[in-house]
Motif scaffolding. Structure first.
Motif, PDB file in Angstrom:
ATOM      1  N   GLY A   1       0.806  -1.218   0.000  1.00  0.00           N
ATOM      2  CA  GLY A   1       0.000   0.000   0.000  1.00  0.00           C
ATOM      3  C   GLY A   1       0.832   1.257   0.000  1.00  0.00           C
ATOM      4  O   GLY A   1       0.444   2.276   0.594  1.00  0.00           O
ATOM      5  N   SER A   2       1.973   1.239  -0.676  1.00  0.00           N
ATOM      6  CA  SER A   2       2.860   2.406  -0.687  1.00  0.00           C
ATOM      7  C   SER A   2       2.172   3.599  -1.351  1.00  0.00           C
ATOM      8  O   SER A   2       1.626   3.477  -2.457  1.00  0.00           O
ATOM      9  CB  SER A   2       4.153   2.073  -1.425  1.00  0.00           C
ATOM     10  N   PRO A   3       2.191   4.785  -0.718  1.00  0.00           N
ATOM     11  CA  PRO A   3       1.476   5.951  -1.241  1.00  0.00           C
ATOM     12  C   PRO A   3       2.219   6.697  -2.348  1.00  0.00           C
ATOM     13  O   PRO A   3       1.677   7.622  -2.934  1.00  0.00           O
ATOM     14  CB  PRO A   3       1.317   6.838  -0.007  1.00  0.00           C
ATOM     15  N   ASP A   4       3.451   6.295  -2.628  1.00  0.00           N
ATOM     16  CA  ASP A   4       4.244   6.991  -3.647  1.00  0.00           C
ATOM     17  C   ASP A   4       4.201   6.224  -4.970  1.00  0.00           C
ATOM     18  O   ASP A   4       3.241   5.522  -5.257  1.00  0.00           O
ATOM     19  CB  ASP A   4       5.683   7.184  -3.155  1.00  0.00           C
ATOM     20  N   ARG A   5       5.243   6.297  -5.763  1.00  0.00           N
ATOM     21  CA  ARG A   5       5.275   5.637  -7.063  1.00  0.00           C
ATOM     22  C   ARG A   5       5.757   4.191  -7.001  1.00  0.00           C
ATOM     23  O   ARG A   5       5.949   3.547  -8.047  1.00  0.00           O
ATOM     24  CB  ARG A   5       6.198   6.409  -8.023  1.00  0.00           C
ATOM     25  N   CYS A   6       5.937   3.666  -5.831  1.00  0.00           N
ATOM     26  CA  CYS A   6       6.484   2.320  -5.711  1.00  0.00           C
ATOM     27  C   CYS A   6       5.631   1.275  -6.430  1.00  0.00           C
ATOM     28  O   CYS A   6       6.167   0.349  -7.051  1.00  0.00           O
ATOM     29  CB  CYS A   6       6.657   1.936  -4.245  1.00  0.00           C
ATOM     30  N   GLY A   7       4.322   1.414  -6.327  1.00  0.00           N
ATOM     31  CA  GLY A   7       3.439   0.461  -7.002  1.00  0.00           C
ATOM     32  C   GLY A   7       3.667   0.450  -8.507  1.00  0.00           C
ATOM     33  O   GLY A   7       3.792  -0.616  -9.127  1.00  0.00           O
ATOM     34  N   GLU A   8       3.739   1.646  -9.090  1.00  0.00           N
ATOM     35  CA  GLU A   8       4.000   1.756 -10.538  1.00  0.00           C
ATOM     36  C   GLU A   8       5.371   1.208 -10.883  1.00  0.00           C
ATOM     37  O   GLU A   8       5.548   0.505 -11.888  1.00  0.00           O
ATOM     38  CB  GLU A   8       3.919   3.220 -10.970  1.00  0.00           C
TER      39      GLU A   8
ATOM     40  N   VAL B   1       4.142  -9.198  -8.889  1.00  0.00           N
ATOM     41  CA  VAL B   1       3.812  -8.095  -7.976  1.00  0.00           C
ATOM     42  C   VAL B   1       2.541  -8.426  -7.215  1.00  0.00           C
ATOM     43  O   VAL B   1       1.527  -8.821  -7.806  1.00  0.00           O
ATOM     44  CB  VAL B   1       3.633  -6.768  -8.743  1.00  0.00           C
ATOM     45  N   LEU B   2       2.596  -8.284  -5.922  1.00  0.00           N
ATOM     46  CA  LEU B   2       1.416  -8.421  -5.070  1.00  0.00           C
ATOM     47  C   LEU B   2       1.095  -7.052  -4.496  1.00  0.00           C
ATOM     48  O   LEU B   2       1.892  -6.471  -3.761  1.00  0.00           O
ATOM     49  CB  LEU B   2       1.676  -9.419  -3.943  1.00  0.00           C
ATOM     50  N   ASN B   3      -0.074  -6.511  -4.854  1.00  0.00           N
ATOM     51  CA  ASN B   3      -0.519  -5.234  -4.312  1.00  0.00           C
ATOM     52  C   ASN B   3      -1.497  -5.489  -3.170  1.00  0.00           C
ATOM     53  O   ASN B   3      -2.466  -6.241  -3.333  1.00  0.00           O
ATOM     54  CB  ASN B   3      -1.203  -4.399  -5.401  1.00  0.00           C
ATOM     55  N   LYS B   4      -1.250  -4.891  -2.023  1.00  0.00           N
ATOM     56  CA  LYS B   4      -2.112  -5.102  -0.866  1.00  0.00           C
ATOM     57  C   LYS B   4      -2.240  -3.824  -0.044  1.00  0.00           C
ATOM     58  O   LYS B   4      -1.457  -2.884  -0.215  1.00  0.00           O
ATOM     59  CB  LYS B   4      -1.549  -6.217   0.026  1.00  0.00           C
ATOM     60  N   GLN B   5      -3.231  -3.800   0.839  1.00  0.00           N
ATOM     61  CA  GLN B   5      -3.376  -2.675   1.753  1.00  0.00           C
ATOM     62  C   GLN B   5      -2.224  -2.669   2.740  1.00  0.00           C
ATOM     63  O   GLN B   5      -1.677  -3.713   3.081  1.00  0.00           O
ATOM     64  CB  GLN B   5      -4.703  -2.770   2.511  1.00  0.00           C
ATOM     65  N   ASN B   6      -1.883  -1.472   3.199  1.00  0.00           N
ATOM     66  CA  ASN B   6      -0.755  -1.364   4.108  1.00  0.00           C
ATOM     67  C   ASN B   6      -1.000  -2.132   5.403  1.00  0.00           C
ATOM     68  O   ASN B   6      -2.026  -1.964   6.059  1.00  0.00           O
ATOM     69  CB  ASN B   6      -0.487   0.107   4.432  1.00  0.00           C
ATOM     70  N   GLY B   7      -0.034  -2.977   5.735  1.00  0.00           N
ATOM     71  CA  GLY B   7      -0.143  -3.749   6.971  1.00  0.00           C
ATOM     72  C   GLY B   7       1.160  -3.828   7.726  1.00  0.00           C
ATOM     73  O   GLY B   7       1.252  -4.479   8.760  1.00  0.00           O
ATOM     74  N   GLY B   8       2.193  -3.183   7.173  1.00  0.00           N
ATOM     75  CA  GLY B   8       3.486  -3.200   7.835  1.00  0.00           C
ATOM     76  C   GLY B   8       4.409  -4.278   7.287  1.00  0.00           C
ATOM     77  O   GLY B   8       3.990  -5.153   6.519  1.00  0.00           O
TER      78      GLY B   8
END
Length: 329
Positions: free
Chosen positions: A40-47, A61-68
């Motif tokens: 759940g990174s808020p910057d460009r990390c997902g892209e 790539v696994l995209n998930k909500q931030n959980g630490g």
């Protein structure tokens, strides 16, 4: 060649991510499954993760909500299918032959875990972190009690994934010091461990990371919870007395000596220093006869005396003097 699953948690590391992933993709050992967990990174990390996956088919790539960090690692492990499992933090990077050397060792020794040294990098200065544990042979905690004193970092180890899953010791979600919470349990359960006395990982110390942050309340609470968990596991398994001296040292170093020194040098004199002191006293009492503490350097023994007698001014004075000497050199 056996498949190796590399789990990389990703969160707010735009500046470091490409270097990290490149160091994995360019390994001399190519049979890799690279799992980038976008937490759940808020910057460009997902892209950036998606762009990197387009360049190398081994990346998923696994995209998930931030959980630490713990939650991201656990999620990555669930996707892993390799015989071996490696964790790499996304602001760090690895030597080009890390996977080749550790897999070769694991196959030769039929290991549950392979440990290795690492570089600690701060402000561009590299220092090797090593241990006194013997290398080049199969060991276990039963044979080498000092394993409990080795750096707990999960990324300084290659795991046999089958062993890792059977150990049933996921990283604790929401807590700092997740490696300290798990590594002593892996050591307790592993039958065959090997240690490569060679630095193969570059651990980057940067400002505002978990390890350098100043959330004193959470740090103290989490560290005590983690250590209480370890002590309870060893007691439940009837191993506390067997490893009493090592566990005492683990508590003293992690919940008194090291955090107290950091607090003193940051100018703290009160609440949290007393918290750590009370915790250590309640869990391990007087450890003046502990063989590991008796082997400390004169410098560390002096620091322990300063902490025990609350002469914090002296530690700050010594630190200031060392800085002045270093500047002149």
């Amino acid at each position: 060649m056996e498949l190796v699953s590399v789990v990389v948690p990703v969160y707010k590391v735009e500046q470091y991510l490409e270097r990290c992933v490149k160091s994995i993709c360019e390994q001399t050992y190519q049979e890799l499954e690279i799992i980038l967990v976008n937490d759940g990174s808020p910057d460009r990390c997902g892209e950036m993760c998606e762009e990197l996956a387009q360049k190398d088919k081994r990346i998923q790539v696994l995209n998930k909500q931030n959980g630490g960090l713990s939650d991201a690692r656990n999620a990555g492990v669930k996707l892993a299918t390799g015989k071996y499992l490696l964790f790499v933090d996304s602001d760090d990077y690895i030597a080009k032959d890390l996977v080749e050397k550790t897999v070769t060792e694991a196959e030769k020794m039929a290991c549950d875990m392979v440990l290795f040294d690492y570089y600690c990098v701060e402000n561009g200065i590299e220092e090797v972190r090593t241990t006194q544990i013997p290398g080049g042979k199969v060991i276990s905690l039963e044979k080498e009690h000092q394993l409990l004193l080795a750096p707990p970092a999960a990324w300084a180890k290659l795991f046999n994934r089958e062993f890792y899953v059977k150990a049933d010791c996921p990283f604790p979600k929401g807590l700092y010091f997740e490696d300290l919470a798990t590594t002593p349990i892996f050591f307790l359960k592993a039958k065959r461990i090997s240690y490569l006395k060679e630095p193969l990982y570059y651990y980057i110390i940067r400002e505002n990371s978990i390890m350098t942050g100043k959330n004193y309340e959470k740090s103290s609470q989490d560290k005590m919870e983690v250590l209480d968990h370890i002590l309870s596991v060893y007691r439940e398994n009837g191993k506390y007395e067997t490893y009493r001296e090592e566990l005492e040292y683990l508590v003293l170093a992690n919940a008194y000596f090291e955090p107290s020194k950091e607090l003193v040098l940051e100018g703290e004199d009160g609440t949290y220093l007393q918290k750590y002191r009370d915790y250590a006293k309640s869990r391990i009492g007087n450890v003046k006869n502990n063989k590991y503490i008796n082997q400390w350097s004169r410098k560390d023994k002096l620091h322990l005396w300063i902490l025990n007698y609350k002469q914090y001014w002296l530690m700050r004075l010594l630190s200031k003097a060392r800085r002045m000497v270093s500047t002149k050199l």
